[in-house]
Design a protein around this motif. Sequence first.
Motif, PDB file in Angstrom:
ATOM      1  N   GLU A  11       0.811  -1.213   0.000  1.00 26.43           N
ATOM      2  CA  GLU A  11       0.000   0.000   0.000  1.00 26.43           C
ATOM      3  C   GLU A  11       0.856   1.280   0.000  1.00 26.43           C
ATOM      4  O   GLU A  11       0.541   2.256  -0.670  1.00 26.43           O
ATOM      5  CB  GLU A  11      -0.933  -0.029   1.223  1.00 26.43           C
ATOM      6  CG  GLU A  11      -2.143   0.870   1.117  1.00 26.43           C
ATOM      7  CD  GLU A  11      -2.926   0.692  -0.190  1.00 26.43           C
ATOM      8  OE1 GLU A  11      -3.320  -0.448  -0.503  1.00 26.43           O
ATOM      9  OE2 GLU A  11      -3.128   1.704  -0.892  1.00 26.43           O
ATOM     10  N   ASN A  12       1.953   1.268   0.760  1.00 20.03           N
ATOM     11  CA  ASN A  12       2.743   2.516   0.800  1.00 20.03           C
ATOM     12  C   ASN A  12       3.440   2.771  -0.542  1.00 20.03           C
ATOM     13  O   ASN A  12       3.647   3.914  -0.934  1.00 20.03           O
ATOM     14  CB  ASN A  12       3.727   2.534   1.986  1.00 20.03           C
ATOM     15  CG  ASN A  12       4.984   1.752   1.725  1.00 20.03           C
ATOM     16  OD1 ASN A  12       4.922   0.603   1.271  1.00 20.03           O
ATOM     17  ND2 ASN A  12       6.137   2.347   1.982  1.00 20.03           N
ATOM     18  N   VAL A  13       3.774   1.689  -1.274  1.00 13.23           N
ATOM     19  CA  VAL A  13       4.331   1.876  -2.616  1.00 13.23           C
ATOM     20  C   VAL A  13       3.263   2.485  -3.528  1.00 13.23           C
ATOM     21  O   VAL A  13       3.535   3.435  -4.278  1.00 13.23           O
ATOM     22  CB  VAL A  13       4.860   0.529  -3.189  1.00 13.23           C
ATOM     23  CG1 VAL A  13       5.296   0.684  -4.635  1.00 13.23           C
ATOM     24  CG2 VAL A  13       6.023   0.009  -2.331  1.00 13.23           C
ATOM     25  N   VAL A  14       2.030   1.998  -3.418  1.00 12.58           N
ATOM     26  CA  VAL A  14       0.935   2.552  -4.224  1.00 12.58           C
ATOM     27  C   VAL A  14       0.756   4.047  -3.927  1.00 12.58           C
ATOM     28  O   VAL A  14       0.522   4.850  -4.832  1.00 12.58           O
ATOM     29  CB  VAL A  14      -0.388   1.779  -3.974  1.00 12.58           C
ATOM     30  CG1 VAL A  14      -1.559   2.436  -4.705  1.00 12.58           C
ATOM     31  CG2 VAL A  14      -0.245   0.326  -4.407  1.00 12.58           C
ATOM     32  N   SER A  15       0.956   4.439  -2.666  1.00 14.18           N
ATOM     33  CA  SER A  15       0.779   5.859  -2.342  1.00 14.18           C
ATOM     34  C   SER A  15       1.840   6.727  -3.030  1.00 14.18           C
ATOM     35  O   SER A  15       1.565   7.860  -3.399  1.00 14.18           O
ATOM     36  CB  SER A  15       0.769   6.077  -0.824  1.00 14.18           C
ATOM     37  OG  SER A  15       2.076   5.987  -0.305  1.00 14.18           O
TER      38      SER A  15
END
Length: 282
Positions: free
Chosen positions: A223-227
Amino acid sequence: MRLIDVHIHPWTRNFMKKNKPIMDACDFFRIPLNYLPSSNRELLEDMDRYGVEVGVILGQNTDSTENPGFKYYTISNEWLYRLSNSSGDRLIPFAGVDPNAGNDAVKELKRALKDLGFRGLKIHSSVHSVYPNDKERMYPLYEICQEYSVPVLLHTGTTGLGRCRIKFSKPEYLDDVCQDFPDLKIIMAHFGWPWSDVAIAIALRSKNVYLDISGWLPRYIPENVVSYINGPLKERFLFGTDYPMIRHGRWVEDFNKTLKNRLKEDVLDRLLYTNAKKLLFT
Ligand SMILES: [Zn+2]
């Protein structure tokens, strides 16, 4: 959806069967043999079917690397050149050279870029047991890439490949390279996981660093990569599959179900197409 895949291995089932570290990767990712392409024709067929306009095919050379696991691993630039030529400009080759070959690697890279029209360099540091910030073996290659203004795509993070060490592929070593070669375009493959925070930090401070999302089914991208794909690095993330480990049909189907609606509208086309187009063709 229009797509440019920046991370394709032109491997066939028979080639893969000869290479134990690749077979280890198939076990690691639980990929059955019958999933793998029997010929390179299947690559273009997959691309046609799923809207992949252009694909980057990656070279690899281990002729001077001592690790016996990689004895049958080389794919010659000559062969890559022929495959590219027969594709009607759909397959763009990145050269494979062995950093352990010294000056021969330098000469071969120059030949591939100058005489064969290759558009980049691919290096898998773990396969070659060489750190990306090795001044003797790597820096001469970076100098050439910088001079020709073409990207170097480095494997970063863990690998499914067996019989090699992941310490060589830690993204942290690329910070040195960014400082010493500020104009060099670098693609960190697989966004460096499990050191993806480090990879992202380096990309945030170095404008010529890109990250590819290959080797990951979209549903598993953290998820943090997607952000960051949606936010401060929206111009720096690139779509790639790691074909044939993930073939285009499987990727697109998973993407449509699990990632597409989590991406901002202006990010979608950048990730899948425009970022790569700019990097490769301008
Ligand atoms: Zn790969």
